[in-house]
Design a protein around this motif. Sequence first.
Motif, PDB file in Angstrom:
ATOM      1  N   SER A 156       9.530   4.197  -8.382  1.00  0.00           N
ATOM      2  CA  SER A 156      10.272   5.292  -7.729  1.00  0.00           C
ATOM      3  C   SER A 156       9.420   5.892  -6.615  1.00  0.00           C
ATOM      4  N   THR A 157       8.139   6.067  -6.871  1.00  0.00           N
ATOM      5  CA  THR A 157       7.256   6.615  -5.837  1.00  0.00           C
ATOM      6  C   THR A 157       7.143   5.636  -4.668  1.00  0.00           C
ATOM      7  N   ALA A 158       6.929   4.360  -4.993  1.00  0.00           N
ATOM      8  CA  ALA A 158       6.786   3.346  -3.939  1.00  0.00           C
ATOM      9  C   ALA A 158       8.049   3.266  -3.079  1.00  0.00           C
ATOM     10  N   THR A 191      12.832   9.282 -11.218  1.00  0.00           N
ATOM     11  CA  THR A 191      13.316   9.738  -9.912  1.00  0.00           C
ATOM     12  C   THR A 191      12.164  10.309  -9.102  1.00  0.00           C
ATOM     13  N   SER A 192      12.136  10.001  -7.833  1.00  0.00           N
ATOM     14  CA  SER A 192      11.214  10.652  -6.900  1.00  0.00           C
ATOM     15  C   SER A 192      12.051  11.261  -5.786  1.00  0.00           C
ATOM     16  N   GLY A 193      11.781  12.522  -5.453  1.00  0.00           N
ATOM     17  CA  GLY A 193      12.580  13.170  -4.417  1.00  0.00           C
ATOM     18  C   GLY A 193      11.790  14.222  -3.663  1.00  0.00           C
ATOM     19  N   SER A 231       9.192   1.998 -13.870  1.00  0.00           N
ATOM     20  CA  SER A 231      10.205   2.888 -13.287  1.00  0.00           C
ATOM     21  C   SER A 231       9.522   3.994 -12.494  1.00  0.00           C
ATOM     22  N   ASP A 232       8.442   4.557 -13.042  1.00  0.00           N
ATOM     23  CA  ASP A 232       7.763   5.664 -12.372  1.00  0.00           C
ATOM     24  C   ASP A 232       7.047   5.186 -11.099  1.00  0.00           C
ATOM     25  N   ALA A 233       6.269   4.134 -11.226  1.00  0.00           N
ATOM     26  CA  ALA A 233       5.520   3.645 -10.057  1.00  0.00           C
ATOM     27  C   ALA A 233       6.479   3.185  -8.953  1.00  0.00           C
ATOM     28  N   LEU A 247      -9.267   9.115  -7.820  1.00  0.00           N
ATOM     29  CA  LEU A 247      -7.990   8.567  -8.303  1.00  0.00           C
ATOM     30  C   LEU A 247      -7.044   9.699  -8.709  1.00  0.00           C
ATOM     31  N   ASP A 248      -5.752   9.439  -8.549  1.00  0.00           N
ATOM     32  CA  ASP A 248      -4.701  10.373  -8.956  1.00  0.00           C
ATOM     33  C   ASP A 248      -3.580   9.511  -9.540  1.00  0.00           C
ATOM     34  N   LEU A 249      -3.402   9.576 -10.861  1.00  0.00           N
ATOM     35  CA  LEU A 249      -2.390   8.734 -11.503  1.00  0.00           C
ATOM     36  C   LEU A 249      -1.051   9.460 -11.686  1.00  0.00           C
ATOM     37  N   GLY A 250      -0.846  10.508 -10.894  1.00  0.00           N
ATOM     38  CA  GLY A 250       0.373  11.321 -11.023  1.00  0.00           C
ATOM     39  C   GLY A 250       1.667  10.563 -10.773  1.00  0.00           C
ATOM     40  N   ALA A 251       1.596   9.457 -10.054  1.00  0.00           N
ATOM     41  CA  ALA A 251       2.828   8.735  -9.720  1.00  0.00           C
ATOM     42  C   ALA A 251       3.287   7.796 -10.827  1.00  0.00           C
ATOM     43  N   MET A 252       2.427   7.556 -11.832  1.00  0.00           N
ATOM     44  CA  MET A 252       2.857   6.685 -12.935  1.00  0.00           C
ATOM     45  C   MET A 252       2.608   7.289 -14.319  1.00  0.00           C
ATOM     46  N   HIS A 276       6.451  17.915   1.143  1.00  0.00           N
ATOM     47  CA  HIS A 276       6.586  17.601  -0.282  1.00  0.00           C
ATOM     48  C   HIS A 276       5.374  16.820  -0.803  1.00  0.00           C
ATOM     49  N   HIS A 277       5.441  16.472  -2.081  1.00  0.00           N
ATOM     50  CA  HIS A 277       4.259  15.982  -2.806  1.00  0.00           C
ATOM     51  C   HIS A 277       4.037  14.477  -2.748  1.00  0.00           C
ATOM     52  N   ILE A 278       4.933  13.723  -2.130  1.00  0.00           N
ATOM     53  CA  ILE A 278       4.749  12.262  -2.110  1.00  0.00           C
ATOM     54  C   ILE A 278       4.196  11.864  -0.737  1.00  0.00           C
ATOM     55  N   LEU A 279       3.007  11.309  -0.753  1.00  0.00           N
ATOM     56  CA  LEU A 279       2.283  11.066   0.495  1.00  0.00           C
ATOM     57  C   LEU A 279       2.428   9.618   0.958  1.00  0.00           C
ATOM     58  N   ASN A 280       2.439   9.453   2.261  1.00  0.00           N
ATOM     59  CA  ASN A 280       2.404   8.109   2.817  1.00  0.00           C
ATOM     60  C   ASN A 280       0.937   7.730   2.992  1.00  0.00           C
ATOM     61  N   PRO A 281       0.452   6.756   2.208  1.00  0.00           N
ATOM     62  CA  PRO A 281      -0.976   6.427   2.281  1.00  0.00           C
ATOM     63  C   PRO A 281      -1.401   5.864   3.637  1.00  0.00           C
ATOM     64  N   ARG A 282      -0.442   5.564   4.487  1.00  0.00           N
ATOM     65  CA  ARG A 282      -0.826   5.102   5.835  1.00  0.00           C
ATOM     66  C   ARG A 282      -1.134   6.278   6.748  1.00  0.00           C
ATOM     67  N   GLY A 328       0.781  -1.238   0.000  1.00  0.00           N
ATOM     68  CA  GLY A 328       0.000   0.000   0.000  1.00  0.00           C
ATOM     69  C   GLY A 328       0.811   1.287   0.000  1.00  0.00           C
ATOM     70  N   ALA A 329       2.139   1.191  -0.098  1.00  0.00           N
ATOM     71  CA  ALA A 329       2.950   2.427  -0.144  1.00  0.00           C
ATOM     72  C   ALA A 329       2.646   3.204  -1.421  1.00  0.00           C
ATOM     73  N   PHE A 330       2.347   2.466  -2.479  1.00  0.00           N
ATOM     74  CA  PHE A 330       1.916   3.071  -3.742  1.00  0.00           C
ATOM     75  C   PHE A 330       0.409   2.879  -3.814  1.00  0.00           C
ATOM     76  N   ASP A 331      -0.328   3.971  -3.951  1.00  0.00           N
ATOM     77  CA  ASP A 331      -1.784   3.856  -3.923  1.00  0.00           C
ATOM     78  C   ASP A 331      -2.405   5.022  -4.703  1.00  0.00           C
ATOM     79  N   VAL A 332      -2.962   4.711  -5.872  1.00  0.00           N
ATOM     80  CA  VAL A 332      -3.507   5.794  -6.714  1.00  0.00           C
ATOM     81  C   VAL A 332      -4.878   6.262  -6.228  1.00  0.00           C
ATOM     82  N   ILE A 338       0.021  20.246  -2.910  1.00  0.00           N
ATOM     83  CA  ILE A 338       1.421  20.696  -2.970  1.00  0.00           C
ATOM     84  C   ILE A 338       1.821  21.058  -4.406  1.00  0.00           C
ATOM     85  N   ASP A 339       1.340  20.254  -5.379  1.00  0.00           N
ATOM     86  CA  ASP A 339       1.730  20.507  -6.769  1.00  0.00           C
ATOM     87  C   ASP A 339       1.398  21.938  -7.175  1.00  0.00           C
ATOM     88  N   THR A 340       0.176  22.380  -6.832  1.00  0.00           N
ATOM     89  CA  THR A 340      -0.257  23.718  -7.223  1.00  0.00           C
ATOM     90  C   THR A 340       0.591  24.788  -6.546  1.00  0.00           C
TER      91      THR A 340
END
Length: 363
Positions: free
Chosen positions: A315-317, A267-269, A311-313, A193-198, A283-289, A127-131, A142-144
């Motif tokens: 990196s976020t996970a 890359t995710s940073g 590679s994209d999914a 849904l938010d598919l920004g991570a892939m 930052h923009h990468i959220l912990n779904p927990r 569940g670390a990666f969760d759209v 955060i993106d905006t």
Amino acid sequence: MKKYLKTPRVLRRATLLAMLPVFFLAGCGQKTECEKSIDTAMGTVISQTVYVTGNSATTTNSKINEKITDILLQKLNDLEQKELSWRLESAEVARINAAAGEGQTSVSPVMAEWLGRCRQISEESAGAFDVSIGRLSRLWDIDTWAAAGDSGDYELPRQEEIAEALATTGWQKIQLEQQADGDSVSIPAEMQLDLGAMGKGVALDEILKILEAHPEVSGAVISVGGSILTYGSKPEGGAWQIAVTDPLDPSESVGVLTLDGGHCVSTSGDYERYVEVDGVRYHHILNPRTGSPAHSDVAGVTIVTKDGFLSDALSTACFVLGQEEGQQLLEKYDAEGLFIDHEGTITMTEGMRQYFHLSNSQK
Ligand code: AMP
Ligand code: MG
């Protein structure tokens, strides 16, 4: 078991990651021409370097090349408008979100495939990666704010708001159905849904298909935000060079990846998109927990695979999971990863060692 390289102490100040493409302009000879373009699409910067080897007496190389960069840019705009955006009503993701709680919505085969793959990565990453975190990412927004470049008036979400948005998430609740008359998906009321991570990764996969259908393209490096595709070969020979950004000082790189054509690098940073409130970075990468920006031991992570989605999914996970669990996840997908922690220490998978070379300043 793979063994991993721990970098020496010397590197502790260095770290880094996000990849900046290093382009080679030299070598655009008589028969091969190169074209560079920088545009925006999919809410990010698209940088293209394409080498075209001419084989037509009537069409100049640059004309063929121009057409290809235009075709690729158009494809990215189409992906955003027809499939990936949650903001544009025309997109499938926006349609799925609008129909939340209303039963099955028909989707294209490609969307069904992506969502199926997302489910698999969610499962493998615990569940670390969760759209399904759409409500959370909109709440944090955060993106905006990062795009606006001024976090002066930014207000942190309240704990109750985070808890409320968190309650709408859960990848297991995304229902995919495959029937004779097509694929469909349903999500519960309130979920978004938010598919920004892939999204940038699947863009690379689509770009690859187009390049493969154009034999006049002999080589290319295409960067869609933090995800980069290498294709074919350089006119002067040799491998492509992709710089890895230092997350502790994003104006610097920690080293370079040397890759043949056919690789995807994502890359995710925590330095990519963020706001600062009272000296704390969000930052923009959220912990779904937790529903809040992820805080693992990773400041930046770079993944190399032959598949953009992965590679994209991944990196976020891996950013959310941290170095140790991230490396375990990468083993399941036979993907390579380079992790940089908050002190600048670099750790990488065994396979990454064949690609990565430290910058001279880091040695
Ligand atoms: P990336 O830059 O590829 O790591 O993707 C980050 C983007 O993916 C964010 O801007 C959100 O839109 C979305 N996102 C944030 N956290 C997660 C997560 N844990 N799982 C899936 N998507 C996420
Ligand atoms: Mg990603």
